[in-house]
Design an enzyme around this catalytic site. Structure first.
Site, mmCIF file in Angstrom:
data_model
loop_
_atom_site.group_PDB
_atom_site.id
_atom_site.type_symbol
_atom_site.label_atom_id
_atom_site.label_comp_id
_atom_site.label_asym_id
_atom_site.label_seq_id
_atom_site.Cartn_x
_atom_site.Cartn_y
_atom_site.Cartn_z
ATOM 1 N N LYS A 53 42.267 33.732 33.398
ATOM 2 C CA LYS A 53 41.453 34.711 32.902
ATOM 3 C C LYS A 53 41.287 34.564 31.341
ATOM 4 C CE LYS A 53 42.104 37.606 36.880
ATOM 5 N NZ LYS A 53 42.773 38.721 37.631
ATOM 6 N N GLN A 97 46.590 43.730 36.478
ATOM 7 C CA GLN A 97 46.984 42.699 37.298
ATOM 8 C C GLN A 97 47.744 42.986 38.707
ATOM 9 O OE1 GLN A 97 45.848 39.324 37.151
ATOM 10 N NE2 GLN A 97 46.276 39.152 39.104
ATOM 11 N N ASP A 120 37.226 45.292 37.133
ATOM 12 C CA ASP A 120 37.590 45.081 38.328
ATOM 13 C C ASP A 120 36.829 45.645 39.538
ATOM 14 O OD1 ASP A 120 38.918 42.738 38.774
ATOM 15 O OD2 ASP A 120 40.996 43.792 38.667
#
Ligand code: NAP
Length: 282
Positions: A53, A97, A120
């Site tokens: 990422k 994460q 997200d």
């Protein structure tokens, strides 16, 4: 039946999207786009995902900041950090994460992220937006799958879509996105009775289970579109998806490989969401 199966090249499609994001970031200058990633030092695969990422952010010009907390950190430690990032004008997107260590309260942590920075798309507000409309951000993996289907001009309306896996980050949001495009959707999971019968009916089959060789060519409908979300390892420790790729060749019409299918699209969609967040924050 011997069909010429087309491999969907997620890496190539993602690179087109990344170029669009790079152009959009450049056009926003002198405003910048900032992504903060919170990770708890647990397993190495999470660290690999984060590195990927970060590399993608560097490529498109998004300023990424990684916060690595050690494993003994508490839910409150993460909440305090999120509070600071929610208030920071230089942070457009916040990503935690997953998975977090078991002692942490994952849903409280996700809920603490401001919906306008939840790139997200995991917050309740953004998930509910898929049903009621008005979602700021949609989940990156399902969004990436939709983009793959659209890029290949695969018809969705009226098609029978079977999704295996009902997680909040893949199966459920994807079902709503496909439904919103007029597909007939069936969501399967570990309690589904006669999964094989459901799989055989799929014009578009999406597997998000995380078990190597869970789907074989003999199980799918001829000319099916097969989208493999799984990221796992085979008996030799080699990275693979849920689908036994080779056995589907000559039967499926389209198939995504692992690696190089859905994975790069997830990152491309994250970058796109970050730019959207920055545009909303200007
Ligand atoms: P998850 O939360 O672990 O969900 C797995 C799903 O599979 C559950 O709904 C489970 O059913 C179902 N399942 C398990 N065994 C089954 C069986 N025998 N028959 C039918 N269904 C079964 O997983 P996730 O987070 O959605 O991720 C799924 C996979 O996708 C993982 O390999 C993950 O690494 C990968 N992934 C990839 C990307 C990407 O960018 N490519 C992004 C996200 C995830 P129950 O609900 O009944 O337990």
């Amino acid at each position: 039946m011997n069909i010429e199966t087309k491999k969907i090249d997620g890496t190539k499609i993602a690179s087109i999207i990344k170029q669009e994001v790079k152009d959009a970031v450049e056009a926003m200058a002198p405003e910048t786009v900032g992504l903060s990633v919170i990770t708890v030092q647990t397993n190495s695969s999470a660290q690999i995902y984060i590195k990927n990422k970060q590399k993608a952010c560097d490529y498109v010009g998004i300023k990424s900041q990684i916060y690595t907390l050690d494993e003994s950190s508490t839910t409150n430690n993460v909440l305090e950090l999120i509070e600071v990032l929610n208030d920071s004008h230089s942070v457009d997107g916040i990503l935690v994460q997953l998975p977090l260590p078991k002692h942490m309260d994952q849903s409280t942590i996700i809920a603490a992220i401001s919906p306008s920075k939840d790139v997200d798309g995991f917050s309740k507000e953004n998930l509910a937006g898929l049903i009621a409309g008005g979602s700021s951000f949609e989940s990156c993996t399902p969004l990436g799958i939709m983009a793959l289907l659209k890029h290949e001009n695969i018809e969705i309306a009226g098609k029978k879509c079977v999704i295996i896996g009902r997680s909040n980050i893949v199966g459920k949001p994807l079902a709503l996105m496909l439904l919103n495009e007029d597909a007939t959707v069936c969501i399967c999971h570990s309690k589904t009775v006669n999964l094989a019968n459901e799989i055989k009916t799929a014009d578009i089959l999406i597997s998000a289970v995380g078990k190597a060789k869970f789907i074989t060519g003999a199980m799918i409908k001829p000319k099916a579109v097969v989208i493999d979300v799984g990221i796992t390892h085979d008996e030799n420790g080699k990275l693979c998806g849920d689908v036994d790729f080779d056995s589907c060749l000559g039967i499926a019409e389209y198939i995504t490989p692992v690696p190089g299918g859905v994975g790069p699209m997830t990152i491309a969609m994250l970058l796109k969401n970050c730019v959207r967040a920055a545009q909303l924050h200007v």
